[in-house]
Design an enzyme around this catalytic site. Sequence first.
Site, mmCIF file in Angstrom:
data_model
loop_
_atom_site.group_PDB
_atom_site.id
_atom_site.type_symbol
_atom_site.label_atom_id
_atom_site.label_comp_id
_atom_site.label_asym_id
_atom_site.label_seq_id
_atom_site.Cartn_x
_atom_site.Cartn_y
_atom_site.Cartn_z
ATOM 1 N N GLU A 120 0.853 -1.177 0.000
ATOM 2 C CA GLU A 120 0.000 0.000 0.000
ATOM 3 C C GLU A 120 0.900 1.241 0.000
ATOM 4 O O GLU A 120 1.885 1.265 0.746
ATOM 5 C CB GLU A 120 -0.903 0.041 1.235
ATOM 6 C CG GLU A 120 -1.914 1.172 1.132
ATOM 7 C CD GLU A 120 -2.911 1.201 2.308
ATOM 8 O OE1 GLU A 120 -2.769 0.408 3.251
ATOM 9 O OE2 GLU A 120 -3.815 2.027 2.250
ATOM 10 N N GLY A 158 2.797 2.644 10.776
ATOM 11 C CA GLY A 158 2.566 1.852 11.985
ATOM 12 C C GLY A 158 2.464 0.360 11.693
ATOM 13 O O GLY A 158 3.134 -0.457 12.314
ATOM 14 N N MET A 170 0.450 -2.714 8.609
ATOM 15 C CA MET A 170 -0.249 -2.892 7.340
ATOM 16 C C MET A 170 -1.126 -4.138 7.366
ATOM 17 O O MET A 170 -0.696 -5.207 7.787
ATOM 18 C CB MET A 170 0.807 -2.992 6.219
ATOM 19 C CG MET A 170 0.215 -3.166 4.843
ATOM 20 S SD MET A 170 -0.802 -1.732 4.370
ATOM 21 C CE MET A 170 -2.033 -2.564 3.375
ATOM 22 N N GLU A 171 -2.339 -3.953 6.870
ATOM 23 C CA GLU A 171 -3.395 -4.963 7.025
ATOM 24 C C GLU A 171 -3.416 -6.031 5.929
ATOM 25 O O GLU A 171 -4.491 -6.591 5.653
ATOM 26 C CB GLU A 171 -4.743 -4.240 7.037
ATOM 27 C CG GLU A 171 -5.182 -3.606 5.687
ATOM 28 C CD GLU A 171 -4.856 -2.122 5.555
ATOM 29 O OE1 GLU A 171 -3.916 -1.655 6.228
ATOM 30 O OE2 GLU A 171 -5.528 -1.441 4.767
ATOM 31 N N ASN A 172 -2.283 -6.384 5.319
ATOM 32 C CA ASN A 172 -2.261 -7.414 4.283
ATOM 33 C C ASN A 172 -3.114 -8.619 4.691
ATOM 34 O O ASN A 172 -3.052 -9.069 5.827
ATOM 35 C CB ASN A 172 -0.829 -7.888 4.057
ATOM 36 C CG ASN A 172 0.153 -6.744 4.000
ATOM 37 O OD1 ASN A 172 0.042 -5.872 3.157
ATOM 38 N ND2 ASN A 172 1.082 -6.716 4.938
ATOM 39 N N HIS A 189 -6.679 -2.152 14.981
ATOM 40 C CA HIS A 189 -6.885 -1.439 13.718
ATOM 41 C C HIS A 189 -6.646 -2.362 12.512
ATOM 42 O O HIS A 189 -7.495 -2.480 11.630
ATOM 43 C CB HIS A 189 -5.951 -0.223 13.670
ATOM 44 C CG HIS A 189 -6.069 0.604 12.434
ATOM 45 N ND1 HIS A 189 -6.859 1.727 12.365
ATOM 46 C CD2 HIS A 189 -5.505 0.476 11.219
ATOM 47 C CE1 HIS A 189 -6.765 2.254 11.165
ATOM 48 N NE2 HIS A 189 -5.942 1.516 10.439
ATOM 49 N N GLU A 190 -5.488 -3.007 12.496
ATOM 50 C CA GLU A 190 -5.160 -3.843 11.329
ATOM 51 C C GLU A 190 -6.107 -5.038 11.253
ATOM 52 O O GLU A 190 -6.541 -5.429 10.169
ATOM 53 C CB GLU A 190 -3.709 -4.306 11.378
ATOM 54 C CG GLU A 190 -2.677 -3.175 11.523
ATOM 55 C CD GLU A 190 -2.842 -2.011 10.580
ATOM 56 O OE1 GLU A 190 -3.344 -2.204 9.447
ATOM 57 O OE2 GLU A 190 -2.493 -0.872 10.969
ATOM 58 N N HIS A 231 -9.425 -4.005 9.817
ATOM 59 C CA HIS A 231 -9.361 -3.786 8.368
ATOM 60 C C HIS A 231 -9.793 -5.029 7.578
ATOM 61 O O HIS A 231 -10.178 -4.914 6.422
ATOM 62 C CB HIS A 231 -7.929 -3.444 7.944
ATOM 63 C CG HIS A 231 -7.628 -1.975 7.855
ATOM 64 N ND1 HIS A 231 -8.479 -1.075 7.254
ATOM 65 C CD2 HIS A 231 -6.532 -1.256 8.237
ATOM 66 C CE1 HIS A 231 -7.930 0.145 7.295
ATOM 67 N NE2 HIS A 231 -6.754 0.066 7.889
ATOM 68 N N GLU A 269 -9.974 3.918 6.114
ATOM 69 C CA GLU A 269 -9.164 4.370 7.243
ATOM 70 C C GLU A 269 -9.989 5.090 8.314
ATOM 71 O O GLU A 269 -9.822 4.835 9.504
ATOM 72 C CB GLU A 269 -8.004 5.252 6.755
ATOM 73 C CG GLU A 269 -6.982 4.515 5.890
ATOM 74 C CD GLU A 269 -6.379 3.280 6.555
ATOM 75 O OE1 GLU A 269 -6.539 3.107 7.788
ATOM 76 O OE2 GLU A 269 -5.762 2.468 5.835
HETATM 77 N N1 TRP Z 1 -3.118 0.844 5.696
HETATM 78 C C1 TRP Z 1 -2.130 1.057 6.712
HETATM 79 C C2 TRP Z 1 -2.910 1.320 7.970
HETATM 80 O O1 TRP Z 1 -3.690 2.094 8.170
HETATM 81 C C3 TRP Z 1 -1.261 2.240 6.434
HETATM 82 C C4 TRP Z 1 0.063 1.963 5.859
HETATM 83 C C5 TRP Z 1 0.956 1.059 6.284
HETATM 84 C C6 TRP Z 1 0.696 2.626 4.800
HETATM 85 N N2 TRP Z 1 2.099 1.158 5.540
HETATM 86 C C7 TRP Z 1 1.962 2.106 4.640
HETATM 87 C C8 TRP Z 1 0.316 3.638 3.965
HETATM 88 C C9 TRP Z 1 2.853 2.567 3.683
HETATM 89 C C10 TRP Z 1 1.182 4.098 3.014
HETATM 90 C C11 TRP Z 1 2.452 3.560 2.869
HETATM 91 O O2 TRP Z 1 -2.932 0.726 8.909
HETATM 92 ZN ZN ZN Z 2 -5.585 1.648 8.454
#
Ligand code: TRP
Ligand code: ZN
Length: 885
Positions: A126, A266, A268-270, A302-303, A306, A325
């Site tokens: 992302e 912080g 990432m919600e993969n 949060h993650e 998502h 978000e």
């Molecule tokens: N979607 C992630 C979150 O809200 C945000 C995020 C994680 C992100 N890594 C990133 C956005 C790198 C831009 C680039 O929890």
């Molecule tokens: Zn998020």
Amino acid sequence: MRTDSSPQTIFRKDYLPPSYLVDTVELGFDLDPARTIVASRVTLRHNPASKSRDIVLHGEALELVQLRLNGKTLRPGQYELSGSTLTIRKAPLAVVLEIETLTAPVKNTTLSGLYVSNGNFFTQCEAEGFRRITYFPDRPDVMAKYTVMLRADKALYPVLLSNGNLIEQGELGDGRHYAKWEDPFKKPSYLFALVAARLVCQEERYTLQSGREVLLQVWVEEGNLDKTDYAMQSLKNSIRWDEQRFGLELDLDRFMIVAVGDFNMGAMENKGLNIFNTKFVLANSRVATDIDYAGIEAVVGHEYFHNWTGNRVTCRDWFQLSLKEGLTVFRDQEFSADMIGTDSGRAVTRIDQVRTLRQAQFPEDAGPMAHPVRPDSFVEINNFYTVTIYEKGAEVVRMYQTLLGRDGFRKGMDLYFERHDGQAVECDDFRAAMADANGRDLGQFERWYSQAGTPVVRAETNYDAIARTFDITLRQHCPASAGQEHKLPFHIPVAVGLLGADGRDLALSTDAKDRQGQATVVLELTGEEQTFRFHDIAERPTPSILRDFSAPVVLEYDYTDAELLHLFSHDSDPVNRWEAGQRLAMERLLKLTTAVATGKPLALDATFIAAQRALLVDETLDPAFRELALILPSETIIAEQMEVVEPQAIHSARQFMRRTLAAALKPELLAQYHANQTPGAYSPDALSAGKRALKNLALSYLLIAPQEAELALARQQFAEAGNMTDRAAALVALIHSGAEVGEHLHSFYQDFEHEALVVDKWFAMQAAAPGTDVAAVRKLMEHPAFTLKNPNRARSLIFNFTNGNPSQFHAADGSAYEFWAEHVIKLDALNPQVAARLARSMDRWRRYTPALQAHMQRALERVAAHARLSNDVLEVVSKALAGAR
Ligand code: TRP
Ligand code: ZN
């Protein structure tokens, strides 16, 4: 890096559906730090909703080795490779593309795409990182099923992870092994992830409410297995909470969290494979503070949340980012509040949210990067992961709940999933679900998405003793922002209560027939001006307006000191009780700042001191609430209230107030210090954390102009603390006291030099100390532990100085601005996302004194003139230079 001269602006109105849809993606990775080969096999079909028969693939920093369409190799003349797209014109209706590309993960310092951190492979896709892995239609409205084959050296990378389920693994000979993963759910490319690493995990089988069993794992580096308990507990709490509050179940058999030390954000919600900044995973009492624990709970939640709000229902395009978000932040906020469980605990989390809005979002909304919750344009999407998208977006979602009630909000959520599961949708679709599920017209509410800026609500009241009515007139306006001169009225929920002279809430009866006798009513302001009448009001009340901060607005009301003191002592709404204290303090801080600037004598009135004393010792209130109520508005928040900002005057004024309070309240502070100790085993629960917060606030006050006894107290706490919260607080208090702390800093470093997150704290607390000037920061940068390449480390020292130490950052000679410019440029060569965040420290430059402005402008121009800037930094500095005041 920028290849052509001027970056392109992308507009929401130019959205076109994808010309081709993707059904399946098969990826094969031959992982090698210097030369990773990525083979992809993608099946596409023409999208009937598109007129175009051109296949447009995105790609960046890739070497194209091979491209086959339906089995035939395409020669360079049969496709167009320009900038960051690969276009195949007039393609057949059904297409299988086979693409082979080469990348060098070890050289990837951007931390976007496939990169190496401490010898391990990670991905971050992302928003547009997948295009740095392979050529692909890298846009969130293209959703496909993924199968992934990973091949790597077994000794170096024993763990091979990707999204979904592990379906096969084995040996390849020559010391390599493989793992094959399949994700059963369609997903956009930004949710793809892989990890190939030497890691270990804490794992647990967990039974869902439905009875289905799932496997939960938290993966970390070997030495960190003693720091995964809280993340695991938070994950289980998140799963349970989403089942109970929203009826949403984990849809996978396996859910993994992986911690990485080099990460831009912080977490990432993969899908099924959340990747986290170590900061939001690793904790034990020795290394993590109460704030760190709270951060872990919030980010793990949060993650996880998502998975439904973001992954199952995703965004049509990146202009809709707040769809996932804002909603997911709202969900994690509610989760954290519910985990505390008490009304007063919930209020404490709400006050924290208001502080964040005022500290960061209101300034953003009034500055050169102001944008609506659903932006109309951007240059670089990474610059739009902002407090406006996240926190104001969450406020917008919260307002639906305030207007519709919890049950109405839940109905709206249910309809949203019923309609849109598996789809990529718009903010408007969420609003429509809320409206339709509740039979409400939320047309005007759309303006919260389309108009930038913080609305100002001005209140006036009139009490008629004979008619026994109390009228509240509300007027709204919203300041102009770039491209939006005139704004239309917002639909604003304004929660109101009325206090009697005894401090109790009056039972309210309004013109609305259905809601009588309540302590709080939600007035709906939709026009530019409206008057609301309360009946049967026997005495002139004190209005408590915007309870629970029911809308992200600035409330103006000419409160008298007496009214504010009344609210500060009695308001049943803790948020407004806190707010009254902030207003009392702010009024005085602004006067003191003017006095400092004009060389007048400084004084603080006994009434204010008495109110602070009464609150400090009020044992009926949570320690956590008392701590928040006693924290004075920050220098940044004070600056936002001023026409012309003089950072040193603000600092002196605030210091004067702190010093005066400390001297006047010394016995009470000492008593609270002792009364709020938390002996025994450390626990991060809200009550204990609140006690520590109040105790450490007391300590910080006691260490303003300290005598030997207070210094001894802090030194003792530093030496004997059984947890990082107390140890760090003692050290910070000692640093701020101006006492000699060389030895303490040295021993702290010695004790924790192998704990990267604690070393970050060590840099951060020095960077933010008012005694640290730019020369001292430069000196700290020479420390062997400092590196610009690690975002956490760069942020700990540089950002905490530029954003957390205003009186030094704004030194009169402009030397710190030069430092800023130098490091924006240096960081940009490594990591544009992080550099662009640092660039934002100058957003508000036009609000400072003319002399400071001149220095800031020069620094901004120096960055803007740099030959090789990323689009990220270029967008931020050019908007700052162009932006109106
Ligand atoms: N979607 C992630 C979150 O809200 C945000 C995020 C994680 C992100 N890594 C990133 C956005 C790198 C831009 C680039 O929890
Ligand atoms: Zn998020």
